[in-house]
Enzyme design. Sequence first.
Site, mmCIF file in Angstrom:
data_model
loop_
_atom_site.group_PDB
_atom_site.id
_atom_site.type_symbol
_atom_site.label_atom_id
_atom_site.label_comp_id
_atom_site.label_asym_id
_atom_site.label_seq_id
_atom_site.Cartn_x
_atom_site.Cartn_y
_atom_site.Cartn_z
ATOM 1 N N GLU A 128 13.223 -15.946 45.790
ATOM 2 C CA GLU A 128 13.972 -17.047 46.399
ATOM 3 C C GLU A 128 13.152 -17.735 47.493
ATOM 4 O OE1 GLU A 128 16.123 -17.678 44.251
ATOM 5 O OE2 GLU A 128 18.064 -17.395 45.266
ATOM 6 N N THR A 181 16.544 -26.946 45.885
ATOM 7 C CA THR A 181 17.128 -26.269 47.038
ATOM 8 C C THR A 181 16.338 -26.568 48.303
ATOM 9 O OG1 THR A 181 17.913 -24.493 45.605
ATOM 10 C CG2 THR A 181 17.834 -24.037 47.958
#
Length: 307
Positions: A128, A181
């Site tokens: 991530e 993101t």
Amino acid sequence: MESIKVFCPATIANISCGFDVLGVALDSVGDEMLVKKTKEKGIHISKLEGQDLPLETLKNVAGVAGLALLEKSNYQGGFEIEIYKKIKAGSGIGSSAASSTGAVWAMNQLLNEPFSSLDLVKFAMEGERLASGVAHADNVAPALFGGFTLVRSYNPLDVITIPSPKQLFATVIHPQIEIKTSDSRKILKTNITLADGIKQWGNVGGLVAGLFKQDYDLIGRSLVDHIIEPVRSILIPSFDAVKKVTLQNGAIGCGISGSGPSIFSFSKGEETAKRVGIAMAEIYQNIGIDYDVHVSKINSEGIKILN
């Protein structure tokens, strides 16, 4: 075992009021991965189908997460990974988390589970970090644990599992635009008012309580985001219209899935969830934007082995 094939679920993160701390795993959509032991040290991604993503280990979230596990392992060999992407990158339903968690979970199984689920969350968070610039756990935690999860603390990492009401279904619509993101985080405010914080904390507490009590009305009242949604919704075409029709068609609540552009809603019962999906789709049909719709029960087990 020398090889293993796994299903890695899509996830909804933030869940309106729970920015970076709340997430839930879905049952009807996810990636598939085949992971094999190799004598050669390191991680080799030999195949990636479904999305145009890099095969280079250090540029792929599965590779980076896998290397984080290998660094802490006594295993002297390596792993070959095949990734079959069913979750589109930038969709807001945990594409990078599915690859990161699938890799480390499968590797841990092949090594006879030397690492705990919490260890695997830490490894997957490195994927991530590569994808978004931030090692957040609100997607990887539910993918690994299943169901709803609350990241109570990041330092030290503390993940709490939360029960799912049996009749709770999710509907997710993904308009075919991509929002990275990393980009969507850049537009967020870094400071909030005390008044907004108090309202948000109240909703997080109410949502967790509603899930434990299986109180659908309380869950719905708590699915309100005073901080993130007003900013990020600007990036999503017709967000307000979609949210309005979901509630008109019986959804108990609606919000942005992850960083968007996907929009999620929760409903009591599959029939209502399907009706909500039809209503969502009509909005994007009318404005000429392609979309995918997923109706799913909550995935209570997380990653699972495929035959």
